[in-house]
Write a protein that holds these residues in place. Sequence first.
Motif, PDB file in Angstrom:
ATOM      1  N   GLY A  59      90.083 104.982 -11.284  1.00  4.00           N
ATOM      2  CA  GLY A  59      90.946 103.971 -10.700  1.00  4.00           C
ATOM      3  C   GLY A  59      91.885 103.402 -11.733  1.00  4.00           C
ATOM      4  O   GLY A  59      91.822 103.746 -12.918  1.00  4.00           O
ATOM      5  N   ASP A  60      92.776 102.538 -11.275  1.00  7.43           N
ATOM      6  CA  ASP A  60      93.753 101.895 -12.145  1.00  7.43           C
ATOM      7  C   ASP A  60      93.555 100.397 -12.130  1.00  7.43           C
ATOM      8  O   ASP A  60      93.302  99.808 -11.082  1.00  7.43           O
ATOM      9  N   LEU A  61      93.668  99.801 -13.269  1.00 10.01           N
ATOM     10  CA  LEU A  61      93.475  98.370 -13.426  1.00 10.01           C
ATOM     11  C   LEU A  61      94.755  97.806 -14.040  1.00 10.01           C
ATOM     12  O   LEU A  61      95.257  98.351 -15.021  1.00 10.01           O
ATOM     13  N   GLN A  62      95.272  96.750 -13.452  1.00 10.92           N
ATOM     14  CA  GLN A  62      96.469  96.094 -13.972  1.00 10.92           C
ATOM     15  C   GLN A  62      96.059  94.831 -14.719  1.00 10.92           C
ATOM     16  O   GLN A  62      95.367  93.984 -14.167  1.00 10.92           O
ATOM     17  N   ALA A  63      96.458  94.733 -15.962  1.00  6.45           N
ATOM     18  CA  ALA A  63      96.154  93.556 -16.771  1.00  6.45           C
ATOM     19  C   ALA A  63      97.154  93.501 -17.918  1.00  6.45           C
ATOM     20  O   ALA A  63      97.422  94.522 -18.549  1.00  6.45           O
ATOM     21  N   PRO A  64      97.704  92.330 -18.200  1.00 12.77           N
ATOM     22  CA  PRO A  64      98.695  92.226 -19.274  1.00 12.77           C
ATOM     23  C   PRO A  64      98.131  92.408 -20.679  1.00 12.77           C
ATOM     24  O   PRO A  64      98.844  92.799 -21.588  1.00 12.77           O
ATOM     25  N   THR A  65      96.836  92.138 -20.846  1.00  9.38           N
ATOM     26  CA  THR A  65      96.236  92.269 -22.181  1.00  9.38           C
ATOM     27  C   THR A  65      94.913  93.025 -22.088  1.00  9.38           C
ATOM     28  O   THR A  65      94.280  93.079 -21.032  1.00  9.38           O
ATOM     29  N   ALA A  66      94.495  93.576 -23.212  1.00  7.85           N
ATOM     30  CA  ALA A  66      93.210  94.278 -23.276  1.00  7.85           C
ATOM     31  C   ALA A  66      92.063  93.324 -22.952  1.00  7.85           C
ATOM     32  O   ALA A  66      91.104  93.696 -22.281  1.00  7.85           O
ATOM     33  N   LYS A  67      92.170  92.090 -23.409  1.00 13.10           N
ATOM     34  CA  LYS A  67      91.119  91.103 -23.141  1.00 13.10           C
ATOM     35  C   LYS A  67      90.980  90.862 -21.639  1.00 13.10           C
ATOM     36  O   LYS A  67      89.866  90.806 -21.121  1.00 13.10           O
ATOM     37  N   GLN A  68      92.079  90.748 -20.933  1.00 10.07           N
ATOM     38  CA  GLN A  68      92.016  90.528 -19.489  1.00 10.07           C
ATOM     39  C   GLN A  68      91.488  91.764 -18.758  1.00 10.07           C
ATOM     40  O   GLN A  68      90.762  91.650 -17.774  1.00 10.07           O
ATOM     41  N   ALA A  69      91.812  92.946 -19.240  1.00  8.60           N
ATOM     42  CA  ALA A  69      91.275  94.176 -18.652  1.00  8.60           C
ATOM     43  C   ALA A  69      89.763  94.221 -18.833  1.00  8.60           C
ATOM     44  O   ALA A  69      89.019  94.543 -17.904  1.00  8.60           O
ATOM     45  N   GLU A  70      89.318  93.864 -20.014  1.00 10.55           N
ATOM     46  CA  GLU A  70      87.884  93.843 -20.296  1.00 10.55           C
ATOM     47  C   GLU A  70      87.176  92.810 -19.426  1.00 10.55           C
ATOM     48  O   GLU A  70      86.067  93.047 -18.944  1.00 10.55           O
ATOM     49  N   GLU A  71      87.819  91.667 -19.185  1.00 14.57           N
ATOM     50  CA  GLU A  71      87.225  90.635 -18.334  1.00 14.57           C
ATOM     51  C   GLU A  71      87.063  91.141 -16.901  1.00 14.57           C
ATOM     52  O   GLU A  71      86.045  90.879 -16.258  1.00 14.57           O
ATOM     53  N   GLN A  72      88.053  91.885 -16.401  1.00 12.47           N
ATOM     54  CA  GLN A  72      87.944  92.452 -15.056  1.00 12.47           C
ATOM     55  C   GLN A  72      86.793  93.447 -14.981  1.00 12.47           C
ATOM     56  O   GLN A  72      86.033  93.465 -14.018  1.00 12.47           O
ATOM     57  N   LEU A  73      86.659  94.274 -15.998  1.00 16.54           N
ATOM     58  CA  LEU A  73      85.563  95.236 -16.036  1.00 16.54           C
ATOM     59  C   LEU A  73      84.218  94.510 -16.148  1.00 16.54           C
ATOM     60  O   LEU A  73      83.246  94.899 -15.505  1.00 16.54           O
ATOM     61  N   SER A  74      84.174  93.431 -16.898  1.00 15.62           N
ATOM     62  CA  SER A  74      82.943  92.636 -17.022  1.00 15.62           C
ATOM     63  C   SER A  74      82.545  92.023 -15.679  1.00 15.62           C
ATOM     64  O   SER A  74      81.360  91.945 -15.358  1.00 15.62           O
ATOM     65  N   ARG A  75      83.536  91.608 -14.884  1.00 13.51           N
ATOM     66  CA  ARG A  75      83.237  91.074 -13.553  1.00 13.51           C
ATOM     67  C   ARG A  75      82.628  92.158 -12.656  1.00 13.51           C
ATOM     68  O   ARG A  75      81.704  91.898 -11.884  1.00 13.51           O
ATOM     69  N   LEU A  76      83.140  93.379 -12.785  1.00 10.64           N
ATOM     70  CA  LEU A  76      82.563  94.491 -12.029  1.00 10.64           C
ATOM     71  C   LEU A  76      81.112  94.705 -12.437  1.00 10.64           C
ATOM     72  O   LEU A  76      80.228  94.838 -11.585  1.00 10.64           O
ATOM     73  N   ILE A  77      80.842  94.709 -13.731  1.00  8.15           N
ATOM     74  CA  ILE A  77      79.476  94.892 -14.231  1.00  8.15           C
ATOM     75  C   ILE A  77      78.577  93.760 -13.738  1.00  8.15           C
ATOM     76  O   ILE A  77      77.453  93.992 -13.305  1.00  8.15           O
ATOM     77  N   SER A  78      79.074  92.527 -13.757  1.00  5.45           N
ATOM     78  CA  SER A  78      78.286  91.386 -13.258  1.00  5.45           C
ATOM     79  C   SER A  78      77.955  91.549 -11.780  1.00  5.45           C
ATOM     80  O   SER A  78      76.846  91.233 -11.351  1.00  5.45           O
ATOM     81  N   SER A  79      78.909  92.046 -10.999  1.00  4.02           N
ATOM     82  CA  SER A  79      78.640  92.245  -9.570  1.00  4.02           C
ATOM     83  C   SER A  79      77.591  93.332  -9.357  1.00  4.02           C
ATOM     84  O   SER A  79      76.778  93.249  -8.444  1.00  4.02           O
ATOM     85  N   LEU A  80      77.579  94.341 -10.225  1.00  3.48           N
ATOM     86  CA  LEU A  80      76.563  95.385 -10.124  1.00  3.48           C
ATOM     87  C   LEU A  80      75.184  94.839 -10.463  1.00  3.48           C
ATOM     88  O   LEU A  80      74.189  95.222  -9.860  1.00  3.48           O
ATOM     89  N   LYS A  81      75.140  93.932 -11.416  1.00  5.47           N
ATOM     90  CA  LYS A  81      73.863  93.330 -11.805  1.00  5.47           C
ATOM     91  C   LYS A  81      73.244  92.534 -10.664  1.00  5.47           C
ATOM     92  O   LYS A  81      72.029  92.419 -10.580  1.00  5.47           O
ATOM     93  N   SER A  82      74.075  91.994  -9.796  1.00  4.51           N
ATOM     94  CA  SER A  82      73.562  91.169  -8.705  1.00  4.51           C
ATOM     95  C   SER A  82      72.953  92.010  -7.581  1.00  4.51           C
ATOM     96  O   SER A  82      72.272  91.486  -6.716  1.00  4.51           O
ATOM     97  N   GLN A  83      73.194  93.309  -7.582  1.00  6.45           N
ATOM     98  CA  GLN A  83      72.615  94.188  -6.580  1.00  6.45           C
ATOM     99  C   GLN A  83      71.181  94.531  -6.968  1.00  6.45           C
ATOM    100  O   GLN A  83      70.897  94.822  -8.112  1.00  6.45           O
ATOM    101  N   ALA A  84      70.302  94.493  -6.004  1.00  2.00           N
ATOM    102  CA  ALA A  84      68.903  94.852  -6.263  1.00  2.00           C
ATOM    103  C   ALA A  84      68.768  96.368  -6.144  1.00  2.00           C
ATOM    104  O   ALA A  84      68.705  96.907  -5.051  1.00  2.00           O
ATOM    105  N   LEU A  85      68.772  97.048  -7.263  1.00  3.06           N
ATOM    106  CA  LEU A  85      68.680  98.504  -7.268  1.00  3.06           C
ATOM    107  C   LEU A  85      67.378  98.938  -7.918  1.00  3.06           C
ATOM    108  O   LEU A  85      67.009  98.431  -8.976  1.00  3.06           O
ATOM    109  N   PRO A  86      66.689  99.885  -7.320  1.00  4.19           N
ATOM    110  CA  PRO A  86      65.413 100.329  -7.882  1.00  4.19           C
ATOM    111  C   PRO A  86      65.599 101.054  -9.205  1.00  4.19           C
ATOM    112  O   PRO A  86      66.547 101.824  -9.378  1.00  4.19           O
TER     113      PRO A  86
END
Length: 105
Positions: A59-86
């Motif tokens: 996929g493609d991610l739009q972000a003006p800075t590397a820090k903001q791109a990393e923050e978007q990816l971190s939000r994705l990782i946080s959402s994955l953590k909230s899923q109860a996966l075996p």
Amino acid sequence: LSELSSVLRELEGVELSLVLKEKEEGGAYRISARSKHYFDCTALMAQFSGGGHARAAGGDLQAPTAKQAEEQLSRLISSLKSQALPNVTFSKEKTLLQISQTARQ
């Protein structure tokens, strides 16, 4: 990019690899996602106007800075953590954005 993501997925203990790389035009990033069993990469990348297959997508991610791109990816990782996966735990979290920046220097 996809080759690196595939190699990382094959490491022992890795279920999901997400690789983020800045595009040449700046302000835009490409994400490569690879999963072994539990994550649907197509669904993950849909939120980044991407697609692919259940075990490999991009996929493609739009972000003006590397820090903001990393923050978007971190939000994705946080959402994955909230899923109860075996059998899935999140023990080490490191974005490859930092590694790729180091590799370019």
